[in-house]
Design a protein around this motif. Structure first.
Motif, short mmCIF file in Angstrom:
data_model
loop_
_atom_site.label_atom_id
_atom_site.label_comp_id
_atom_site.label_asym_id
_atom_site.label_seq_id
_atom_site.Cartn_x
_atom_site.Cartn_y
_atom_site.Cartn_z
N VAL A 180 0.14 0.60 -0.55
CA VAL A 180 1.60 0.53 -0.56
C VAL A 180 2.02 -0.84 -0.06
O VAL A 180 1.69 -1.21 1.06
CB VAL A 180 2.22 1.63 0.33
CG1 VAL A 180 3.75 1.57 0.24
CG2 VAL A 180 1.71 3.00 -0.08
N CYS A 181 2.72 -1.57 -0.90
CA CYS A 181 3.12 -2.93 -0.52
C CYS A 181 4.21 -2.90 0.53
O CYS A 181 5.21 -2.20 0.37
CB CYS A 181 3.59 -3.70 -1.75
SG CYS A 181 4.09 -5.37 -1.32
N LYS A 182 4.00 -3.67 1.59
CA LYS A 182 5.02 -3.82 2.64
C LYS A 182 5.47 -5.27 2.72
O LYS A 182 5.99 -5.71 3.74
CB LYS A 182 4.45 -3.36 3.99
CG LYS A 182 4.18 -1.86 4.08
CD LYS A 182 5.43 -1.07 4.30
CE LYS A 182 5.20 0.40 4.56
NZ LYS A 182 5.00 0.74 5.94
N GLY A 183 5.24 -6.03 1.63
CA GLY A 183 5.72 -7.41 1.58
C GLY A 183 7.24 -7.45 1.61
O GLY A 183 7.91 -6.42 1.49
N THR A 184 7.79 -8.66 1.70
CA THR A 184 9.23 -8.81 1.91
C THR A 184 10.06 -8.17 0.80
O THR A 184 10.99 -7.40 1.07
CB THR A 184 9.59 -10.31 2.02
OG1 THR A 184 8.81 -10.87 3.08
CG2 THR A 184 11.07 -10.49 2.32
N ALA A 185 9.73 -8.46 -0.45
CA ALA A 185 10.52 -7.92 -1.56
C ALA A 185 10.47 -6.40 -1.57
O ALA A 185 11.47 -5.73 -1.83
CB ALA A 185 10.02 -8.49 -2.89
N CYS A 186 9.29 -5.86 -1.31
CA CYS A 186 9.16 -4.40 -1.29
C CYS A 186 9.83 -3.81 -0.05
O CYS A 186 10.44 -2.75 -0.12
CB CYS A 186 7.69 -4.01 -1.37
SG CYS A 186 6.98 -4.32 -3.01
N HIS A 187 9.71 -4.54 1.05
CA HIS A 187 10.34 -4.06 2.29
C HIS A 187 11.84 -3.87 2.09
O HIS A 187 12.39 -2.83 2.43
CB HIS A 187 10.05 -5.03 3.43
CG HIS A 187 10.73 -4.67 4.70
ND1 HIS A 187 10.34 -3.62 5.49
CD2 HIS A 187 11.82 -5.22 5.30
CE1 HIS A 187 11.15 -3.53 6.53
NE2 HIS A 187 12.06 -4.48 6.44
N ALA A 197 -0.06 -6.33 2.20
CA ALA A 197 0.94 -7.37 1.98
C ALA A 197 1.19 -7.48 0.47
O ALA A 197 0.69 -6.68 -0.30
CB ALA A 197 0.45 -8.69 2.55
N CYS A 198 1.93 -8.46 0.07
CA CYS A 198 2.38 -8.60 -1.31
C CYS A 198 1.27 -8.38 -2.34
O CYS A 198 0.20 -8.96 -2.26
CB CYS A 198 2.97 -10.00 -1.50
SG CYS A 198 3.59 -10.29 -3.15
N LEU A 199 1.58 -7.53 -3.31
CA LEU A 199 0.62 -7.24 -4.39
C LEU A 199 0.81 -8.18 -5.58
O LEU A 199 0.13 -8.04 -6.59
CB LEU A 199 0.77 -5.78 -4.83
CG LEU A 199 0.24 -4.74 -3.84
CD1 LEU A 199 0.69 -3.34 -4.23
CD2 LEU A 199 -1.29 -4.79 -3.77
N GLY A 200 1.75 -9.11 -5.46
CA GLY A 200 1.89 -10.12 -6.50
C GLY A 200 2.75 -9.71 -7.68
O GLY A 200 2.69 -10.35 -8.73
N CYS A 201 3.53 -8.66 -7.53
CA CYS A 201 4.42 -8.24 -8.63
C CYS A 201 5.77 -7.85 -8.02
O CYS A 201 6.25 -6.73 -8.24
CB CYS A 201 3.80 -7.13 -9.45
SG CYS A 201 3.04 -5.83 -8.47
N CYS A 202 6.34 -8.79 -7.29
CA CYS A 202 7.55 -8.52 -6.50
C CYS A 202 8.72 -8.07 -7.37
O CYS A 202 9.60 -7.36 -6.88
CB CYS A 202 7.95 -9.77 -5.72
SG CYS A 202 6.61 -10.47 -4.76
N SER A 203 8.78 -8.48 -8.62
CA SER A 203 9.91 -8.09 -9.48
C SER A 203 9.91 -6.60 -9.75
O SER A 203 10.90 -6.05 -10.23
CB SER A 203 9.87 -8.87 -10.80
OG SER A 203 8.69 -8.55 -11.51
N PRO A 262 10.08 -1.53 -5.23
CA PRO A 262 8.89 -1.37 -4.39
C PRO A 262 7.68 -0.92 -5.21
O PRO A 262 7.82 -0.18 -6.17
CB PRO A 262 9.32 -0.29 -3.39
CG PRO A 262 10.37 0.50 -4.09
CD PRO A 262 11.04 -0.43 -5.06
N VAL A 263 6.52 -1.39 -4.77
CA VAL A 263 5.30 -1.27 -5.57
C VAL A 263 4.19 -0.60 -4.78
O VAL A 263 4.08 -0.77 -3.57
CB VAL A 263 4.81 -2.68 -5.99
CG1 VAL A 263 3.51 -2.62 -6.74
CG2 VAL A 263 5.86 -3.39 -6.81
N MET A 264 3.37 0.16 -5.51
CA MET A 264 2.09 0.62 -4.94
C MET A 264 1.03 0.47 -6.01
O MET A 264 1.33 0.43 -7.21
CB MET A 264 2.16 2.08 -4.48
CG MET A 264 2.25 3.10 -5.59
SD MET A 264 2.19 4.80 -4.93
CE MET A 264 2.58 5.75 -6.41
#
Ligand code: FES
Length: 152
Positions: free
Chosen positions: A76-83, A118-124, A127-129
């Motif tokens: 589960v991405c907790k990067g900024t965009a997903c956060h 952290a970021c999974l590289g598909c911020c657009s 939220p991503v998993m």
């Protein structure tokens, strides 16, 4: 005990050395991907490192696992965009769907292990998993359950 020769070789490498607990546990964990009670007790008996000290280290550092990983790994991405797009809510929805508490990362049936990354590289798509190698984006609390139910 399976892998006894490999375990003995690791123990021999670290036996009697100061500060060996962490590298000893890292090497032991590399055998099966987690530290079983049996391996920890055996290593304690052989090295003289107290079992309580081993458990203290193994439970303090997140790199150690005391249970096998699930068949499917959910990242589960907790990067900024997903956060900012609700990653925390998504994470809790996954936990709730799988019946996991904050202290558990793997389901009792061994099907899933959940981890934050952290970021999974598909911020657009936030939220991503990712489940194994498959990316799922634009998640909602309702959609995660439906996605998880598709996995065997
Ligand atoms: S921040 Fe989640 S994919 Fe980039």
């Amino acid at each position: 005990m399976e892998n006894k020769n490999e375990i003995d070789a690791i123990i021999t490498k670290y036996k009697g050395k100061k500060g060996a607990t962490i590298p000893l546990l890292q090497d032991l964990q590399s055998i099966e991907g987690f530290l079983s009670r049996e391996i920890m007790q055996y290593a304690s008996d052989q090295t003289g490192i107290k079992i309580a000290d081993m458990y203290g280290v193994a439970t303090f550092y997140s790199m150690f696992r005391l249970k096998p990983q699930g068949r499917h790994i959910i990242k589960v991405c907790k990067g900024t965009a997903c956060h900012v797009s609700g990653a925390e809510t998504i994470f809790h929805a996954i936990q709730s769907h799988l019946g996991l508490t904050d202290l558990e990362d793997t389901t009792d049936d061994g099907k899933y292990t959940v981890m934050e990354v952290a970021c999974l590289g598909c911020c657009s798509l936030a939220p991503v998993m990712m489940i194994d190698e498959e990316t799922h984006g634009k998640l909602t609390p309702d959609s995660v359950g439906k996605i998880l139910d598709r996995y065997e």
